[in-house]
Design a protein around this motif. Structure first.
Motif, mmCIF file in Angstrom:
data_model
loop_
_atom_site.group_PDB
_atom_site.id
_atom_site.type_symbol
_atom_site.label_atom_id
_atom_site.label_comp_id
_atom_site.label_asym_id
_atom_site.label_seq_id
_atom_site.Cartn_x
_atom_site.Cartn_y
_atom_site.Cartn_z
ATOM 1 N N PRO A 1 54.862 -18.437 33.272
ATOM 2 C CA PRO A 1 53.973 -17.589 34.073
ATOM 3 C C PRO A 1 52.727 -18.362 34.512
ATOM 4 C CG PRO A 1 53.622 -17.148 31.759
ATOM 5 C CD PRO A 1 54.765 -18.114 31.822
ATOM 6 N N ALA A 2 52.163 -17.943 35.627
ATOM 7 C CA ALA A 2 50.912 -18.507 36.095
ATOM 8 C C ALA A 2 50.061 -17.369 36.632
ATOM 9 C CB ALA A 2 51.160 -19.550 37.188
ATOM 10 N N VAL A 3 48.824 -17.323 36.205
ATOM 11 C CA VAL A 3 47.904 -16.256 36.616
ATOM 12 C C VAL A 3 46.718 -16.889 37.319
ATOM 13 C CG1 VAL A 3 46.463 -14.336 35.841
ATOM 14 C CG2 VAL A 3 48.602 -14.850 34.639
ATOM 15 N N PHE A 4 46.367 -16.329 38.489
ATOM 16 C CA PHE A 4 45.257 -16.861 39.269
ATOM 17 C C PHE A 4 44.248 -15.761 39.583
ATOM 18 C CE2 PHE A 4 48.421 -20.081 39.954
ATOM 19 C CZ PHE A 4 47.709 -21.263 40.148
ATOM 20 N N ASP A 5 42.990 -16.112 39.448
ATOM 21 C CA ASP A 5 41.883 -15.293 39.944
ATOM 22 C C ASP A 5 41.374 -16.021 41.167
ATOM 23 O OD1 ASP A 5 39.673 -13.726 40.411
ATOM 24 O OD2 ASP A 5 38.520 -14.476 38.703
ATOM 25 N N GLY A 6 41.837 -15.595 42.347
ATOM 26 C CA GLY A 6 41.573 -16.373 43.552
ATOM 27 C C GLY A 6 42.311 -17.697 43.447
ATOM 28 N N LYS A 7 41.584 -18.811 43.539
ATOM 29 C CA LYS A 7 42.209 -20.128 43.406
ATOM 30 C C LYS A 7 42.065 -20.695 41.999
ATOM 31 C CE LYS A 7 41.756 -21.431 48.273
ATOM 32 N NZ LYS A 7 41.267 -22.460 49.232
ATOM 33 N N THR A 8 41.458 -19.933 41.108
ATOM 34 C CA THR A 8 41.233 -20.401 39.741
ATOM 35 C C THR A 8 42.392 -19.988 38.838
ATOM 36 O OG1 THR A 8 38.839 -20.198 40.013
ATOM 37 C CG2 THR A 8 39.691 -20.326 37.760
ATOM 38 N N LYS A 9 43.026 -20.965 38.218
ATOM 39 C CA LYS A 9 44.119 -20.669 37.293
ATOM 40 C C LYS A 9 43.534 -20.201 35.960
ATOM 41 C CE LYS A 9 48.487 -22.485 35.514
ATOM 42 N NZ LYS A 9 48.309 -22.108 34.101
ATOM 43 N N ILE A 10 44.052 -19.086 35.471
ATOM 44 C CA ILE A 10 43.561 -18.492 34.227
ATOM 45 C C ILE A 10 44.325 -19.055 33.032
ATOM 46 C CG2 ILE A 10 43.256 -16.333 32.958
ATOM 47 C CD1 ILE A 10 41.493 -16.686 35.481
ATOM 48 N N ASP A 11 43.604 -19.367 31.975
ATOM 49 C CA ASP A 11 44.228 -19.829 30.739
ATOM 50 C C ASP A 11 44.693 -18.609 29.940
ATOM 51 O OD1 ASP A 11 45.040 -21.013 28.407
ATOM 52 O OD2 ASP A 11 43.030 -21.629 27.755
ATOM 53 N N VAL A 12 45.988 -18.320 30.017
ATOM 54 C CA VAL A 12 46.507 -17.137 29.330
ATOM 55 C C VAL A 12 46.711 -17.378 27.838
ATOM 56 C CG1 VAL A 12 47.572 -16.200 31.422
ATOM 57 C CG2 VAL A 12 48.905 -17.703 29.932
ATOM 58 N N ASN A 13 46.398 -18.576 27.375
ATOM 59 C CA ASN A 13 46.413 -18.831 25.938
ATOM 60 C C ASN A 13 45.129 -18.343 25.275
ATOM 61 O OD1 ASN A 13 48.978 -20.158 25.723
ATOM 62 N ND2 ASN A 13 48.054 -21.923 26.743
ATOM 63 N N ASN A 14 44.137 -18.018 26.100
ATOM 64 C CA ASN A 14 42.915 -17.389 25.586
ATOM 65 C C ASN A 14 43.218 -15.908 25.394
ATOM 66 O OD1 ASN A 14 40.433 -16.201 25.121
ATOM 67 N ND2 ASN A 14 39.534 -16.821 27.071
ATOM 68 N N ALA A 15 43.233 -15.450 24.162
ATOM 69 C CA ALA A 15 43.664 -14.078 23.863
ATOM 70 C C ALA A 15 42.843 -13.021 24.583
ATOM 71 C CB ALA A 15 43.617 -13.833 22.355
ATOM 72 N N ASP A 16 41.630 -13.339 24.994
ATOM 73 C CA ASP A 16 40.741 -12.354 25.623
ATOM 74 C C ASP A 16 40.708 -12.453 27.148
ATOM 75 O OD1 ASP A 16 39.900 -11.288 23.138
ATOM 76 O OD2 ASP A 16 38.491 -12.947 22.883
ATOM 77 N N TRP A 17 41.682 -13.135 27.758
ATOM 78 C CA TRP A 17 41.577 -13.411 29.183
ATOM 79 C C TRP A 17 41.554 -12.144 30.039
ATOM 80 C CZ3 TRP A 17 45.389 -12.242 32.851
ATOM 81 C CH2 TRP A 17 46.661 -11.952 32.383
ATOM 82 N N VAL A 18 42.307 -11.123 29.684
ATOM 83 C CA VAL A 18 42.293 -9.879 30.470
ATOM 84 C C VAL A 18 40.933 -9.207 30.356
ATOM 85 C CG1 VAL A 18 43.348 -7.612 30.796
ATOM 86 C CG2 VAL A 18 44.778 -9.561 30.186
ATOM 87 N N ASP A 19 40.412 -9.127 29.164
ATOM 88 C CA ASP A 19 39.112 -8.507 28.937
ATOM 89 C C ASP A 19 37.997 -9.247 29.669
ATOM 90 O OD1 ASP A 19 37.384 -6.580 27.516
ATOM 91 O OD2 ASP A 19 36.649 -8.343 26.462
ATOM 92 N N VAL A 20 38.067 -10.586 29.628
ATOM 93 C CA VAL A 20 37.044 -11.398 30.304
ATOM 94 C C VAL A 20 37.054 -11.139 31.805
ATOM 95 C CG1 VAL A 20 36.369 -13.756 30.876
ATOM 96 C CG2 VAL A 20 36.966 -13.188 28.527
ATOM 97 N N LEU A 21 38.241 -11.032 32.386
ATOM 98 C CA LEU A 21 38.353 -10.821 33.827
ATOM 99 C C LEU A 21 37.842 -9.471 34.286
ATOM 100 C CD1 LEU A 21 41.894 -12.313 34.625
ATOM 101 C CD2 LEU A 21 39.708 -13.128 35.527
ATOM 102 N N THR A 22 37.837 -8.490 33.396
ATOM 103 C CA THR A 22 37.529 -7.117 33.819
ATOM 104 C C THR A 22 36.199 -6.611 33.276
ATOM 105 O OG1 THR A 22 38.905 -6.324 31.962
ATOM 106 C CG2 THR A 22 39.936 -6.467 34.130
ATOM 107 N N ARG A 23 35.359 -7.481 32.757
ATOM 108 C CA ARG A 23 34.058 -7.043 32.252
ATOM 109 C C ARG A 23 33.115 -6.715 33.415
ATOM 110 N NH1 ARG A 23 33.277 -11.679 27.562
ATOM 111 N NH2 ARG A 23 34.770 -10.772 26.082
#
Length: 245
Positions: free
Chosen positions: A223-245
């Motif tokens: 899988p690959a997750v992008f916020d715009g052109k920035t690739k998100i590190d999905v190995n960071n357990a808090d990545w969803v929370d960080v994106l939606t704060r």
């Protein structure tokens, strides 16, 4: 490594002592194994376990002209792109761990997700075209227009119903059955069963693979997750929370 020597000569060890030390060693091994298992479970604990798929009636789904699928509420402040292959083990694991957390953020109106589905693992399915047919099925369900139905279908297709690489995969009728359980109408079931979108899915998946390849410098992987052109590190357990704060 050399042994340390002395004039002390130990007495022969009794069988009883041998058994006792053996039991201690075995107990230590068991403790270590249990600790390792528990550590592994902590590492991959499911986020927001029990929430389920997105189920708010206000959640929309749109099949976009390029074959991407946009899921969420209008006006959500954050939109991310998730690239997945329907047979990808890593994609299944990501959905298993983070899918319910993502669903809750979608229901809360904090996040929209654009699913961009690829098919480069076709050859690793027994039918040799499961990834393409999986993309087509997702597009059929998305075209049905119900966000909660699509979310439930996507969740099932990428977790409990996801075929393993090299193993038996799902027929179109079996994919349609997954959609039926998710609540899709008969028109959607027919779209899946007849393979109505397979050709367009193959073309859109190829274009999406090319886009992912370009974004990752020639090494497309899911899988690959992008916020715009920035690739998100999905190995960071808090990545969803960080994106939606």
């Amino acid at each position: 490594m050399s042994e340390s020597r002395s004039n002390y000569t130990p007495r022969p060890m009794s069988s009883k002592t041998t058994y006792a030390l053996g039991a201690v060693a075995l107990a230590l091994i068991v403790v270590i194994v249990i600790a390792a298992i528990n550590w592994g479970h902590d590492e991959v604990s499911v986020r927001n376990d029990g929430y389920g798929s997105a189920h708010d009636p206000g959640v929309n789904v749109v099949l976009e002209p390029d074959g991407s699928i946009l899921l969420g509420k209008s006006g959500a402040p954050k939109t991310i792109d998730i690239f997945e292959d329907p047979i990808c083990p890593g994609c299944g694991n990501m959905e298993r761990i983070y899918g319910q957390e993502i669903a809750q953020k979608i229901d809360e109106g904090k996040l929209e997700v654009r699913y961009r589905l690829v098919n480069f693992l076709d050859d690793r399915s027994r039918s040799k075209n499961y990834s393409t047919r999986g993309v087509a099925a997702n597009q059929c369900v998305a075209e049905g227009g119900s966000g909660p139905v699509y979310s439930k279908f996507h969740t099932e297709a990428f977790t409990t119903k996801r075929p393993s690489e090299g193993g038996a995969d799902l027929s179109n009728d079996e994919l349609a059955a997954v959609a039926r359980v998710a609540g899709a109408p008969e028109s959607v079931l027919q779209c899946i069963s007849t393979g109505a979108k397979v050709d367009t899915a193959r073309a859109s998946a190829k274009a999406t693979t090319d886009a992912l390849d370009a974004a990752l410098g020639g090494s497309a992987a899911t899988p690959a997750v992008f916020d715009g052109k920035t690739k998100i590190d999905v190995n960071n357990a808090d990545w969803v929370d960080v994106l939606t704060r």
